[in-house]
Design a protein around this motif. Structure first.
Motif, mmCIF file in Angstrom:
data_model
loop_
_atom_site.group_PDB
_atom_site.id
_atom_site.type_symbol
_atom_site.label_atom_id
_atom_site.label_comp_id
_atom_site.label_asym_id
_atom_site.label_seq_id
_atom_site.Cartn_x
_atom_site.Cartn_y
_atom_site.Cartn_z
ATOM 1 N N MET A 1 29.324 37.475 -7.888
ATOM 2 C CA MET A 1 29.749 38.791 -8.333
ATOM 3 C C MET A 1 29.567 39.797 -7.202
ATOM 4 N N THR A 2 30.617 40.568 -6.915
ATOM 5 C CA THR A 2 30.541 41.606 -5.901
ATOM 6 C C THR A 2 30.094 42.911 -6.541
ATOM 7 N N HIS A 3 29.167 43.568 -5.866
ATOM 8 C CA HIS A 3 28.580 44.810 -6.371
ATOM 9 C C HIS A 3 28.698 45.859 -5.275
ATOM 10 N N ILE A 4 29.258 47.021 -5.607
ATOM 11 C CA ILE A 4 29.439 48.099 -4.635
ATOM 12 C C ILE A 4 28.648 49.321 -5.092
ATOM 13 N N THR A 5 27.742 49.790 -4.246
ATOM 14 C CA THR A 5 26.981 51.006 -4.502
ATOM 15 C C THR A 5 27.547 52.121 -3.637
ATOM 16 N N ASP B 1 39.245 47.132 -1.434
ATOM 17 C CA ASP B 1 39.695 45.732 -1.415
ATOM 18 C C ASP B 1 38.998 44.952 -0.299
ATOM 19 N N ASP B 2 38.886 45.548 0.879
ATOM 20 C CA ASP B 2 38.239 44.849 1.989
ATOM 21 C C ASP B 2 36.740 44.675 1.744
ATOM 22 N N ILE B 3 36.110 45.664 1.127
ATOM 23 C CA ILE B 3 34.695 45.527 0.790
ATOM 24 C C ILE B 3 34.505 44.420 -0.240
ATOM 25 N N LEU B 4 35.402 44.352 -1.211
ATOM 26 C CA LEU B 4 35.332 43.267 -2.196
ATOM 27 C C LEU B 4 35.509 41.910 -1.526
ATOM 28 N N ASN B 5 36.439 41.827 -0.592
ATOM 29 C CA ASN B 5 36.692 40.555 0.078
ATOM 30 C C ASN B 5 35.505 40.107 0.925
ATOM 31 N N ALA B 6 34.701 41.067 1.387
ATOM 32 C CA ALA B 6 33.508 40.703 2.152
ATOM 33 C C ALA B 6 32.445 40.066 1.259
ATOM 34 N N GLY B 7 32.501 40.360 -0.034
ATOM 35 C CA GLY B 7 31.590 39.731 -0.997
ATOM 36 C C GLY B 7 30.187 40.304 -0.960
ATOM 37 N N GLY B 8 29.372 39.838 -1.893
ATOM 38 C CA GLY B 8 27.973 40.227 -1.936
ATOM 39 C C GLY B 8 27.764 41.652 -2.420
ATOM 40 N N ARG B 9 26.639 42.226 -1.990
ATOM 41 C CA ARG B 9 26.256 43.574 -2.390
ATOM 42 C C ARG B 9 26.517 44.533 -1.230
ATOM 43 N N ALA B 10 27.290 45.556 -1.499
ATOM 44 C CA ALA B 10 27.679 46.498 -0.447
ATOM 45 C C ALA B 10 27.155 47.885 -0.762
ATOM 46 N N ILE C 1 29.860 50.132 -8.922
ATOM 47 C CA ILE C 1 30.929 49.378 -9.564
ATOM 48 C C ILE C 1 30.723 47.898 -9.274
ATOM 49 N N GLU C 2 31.151 47.090 -10.207
ATOM 50 C CA GLU C 2 30.980 45.648 -10.092
ATOM 51 C C GLU C 2 32.296 44.939 -10.387
ATOM 52 N N TYR C 3 32.508 43.839 -9.687
ATOM 53 C CA TYR C 3 33.698 43.018 -9.922
ATOM 54 C C TYR C 3 33.283 41.882 -10.844
ATOM 55 N N VAL C 4 33.719 41.967 -12.103
ATOM 56 C CA VAL C 4 33.295 41.021 -13.132
ATOM 57 C C VAL C 4 34.521 40.478 -13.850
ATOM 58 N N HIS C 5 34.630 39.152 -13.931
ATOM 59 C CA HIS C 5 35.734 38.506 -14.658
ATOM 60 C C HIS C 5 37.101 39.041 -14.225
#
Length: 216
Positions: free
Chosen positions: A1-5, A138-147, A186-190
């Protein structure tokens, strides 16, 4: 799960009349950044990536938090409100605001004009601002993990517009409320981006820091 703070920068120069003058932290803004960095360390928050816009207030906030070498992405920069406000006054007879109350009534109309491409010489089209915000996320999501992402209130509000499918009035109401050095997550879930935290300032919760819960 990608998590963006998403972190809004610390308080900037509140008496500025141009974008350049605004782009520096006040003494309180620097302190807000230090308090937030200490809070994240105390709570053992960890991040795989740290990103920031390239504005001075973004980088100063990052340094205050203890991040001296974030990944810099200009797409995370704020839009040029000061130039747009002057254009709205000159071209649309929309007076520039002189108080927070006037700002609250000014910016929804300004943003609607901007979205409609109603300004002859806007420094950036609304669609381009929207596109760069989406591209950065989108690029932050593609990097994965916690940002951890240090940016500005307008950019955060645009991201929330996209996540929550907001129209301009709702987007601007969220923008009004964003505190300096606040935390939005925000979190990328399902397969979907979801808002999990909005505008939190746990590092300013103590009564003796009430003065530091600033919006401008």
């Amino acid at each position: 799960m990608t998590h963006i703070t998403l972190i809004r920068h610390g308080q900037a120069n509140t008496h500025a009349t141009t974008a350049a003058d605004y782009d520096k932290l006040s003494d309180l803004g620097s302190q807000q950044a230090r308090w937030l960095g200490q809070y994240l360390r105390d709570t053992q928050a960890s991040f795989d990536h740290v990103w920031a816009g390239d504005m001075s207030r973004h980088l100063a906030t990052a340094r205050g938090m203890g991040h001296t070498a974030p990944q810099i992405d200009p797409r995370l920069n704020e839009f040029d409100y000061f130039t747009l406000a002057r254009l709205a006054e000159l071209e649309k007879d929309l007076p520039a605001p002189q108080s927070p109350e006037e700002f609250a009534s000014n910016i929804p109309r300004l943003m609607e004009f901007w979205r409609e491409d109603a300004f002859a010489d806007a420094p950036e089209r609304f669609a381009d601002f929207e596109g760069r915000a989406q591209g950065a996320v989108d690029d932050i999501l593609n990097a994965g993990g916690r940002a951890l992402v240090i940016t500005s209130g307008g950019l955060i509000s645009m991201v929330l517009r996209q996540v929550l499918r907001l129209e301009i009035p709702e987007m601007t109401r969220l923008m009004f409320l964003l505190r300096n050095s606040s935390v939005t997550e925000i979190e990328y879930v399902h397969g979907h981006l979801m808002l999990s935290v909005y505008n939190a300032v746990p590092h300013l919760a103590a009564p003796d820091r009430a003065h530091a819960r600033t919006f401008i």
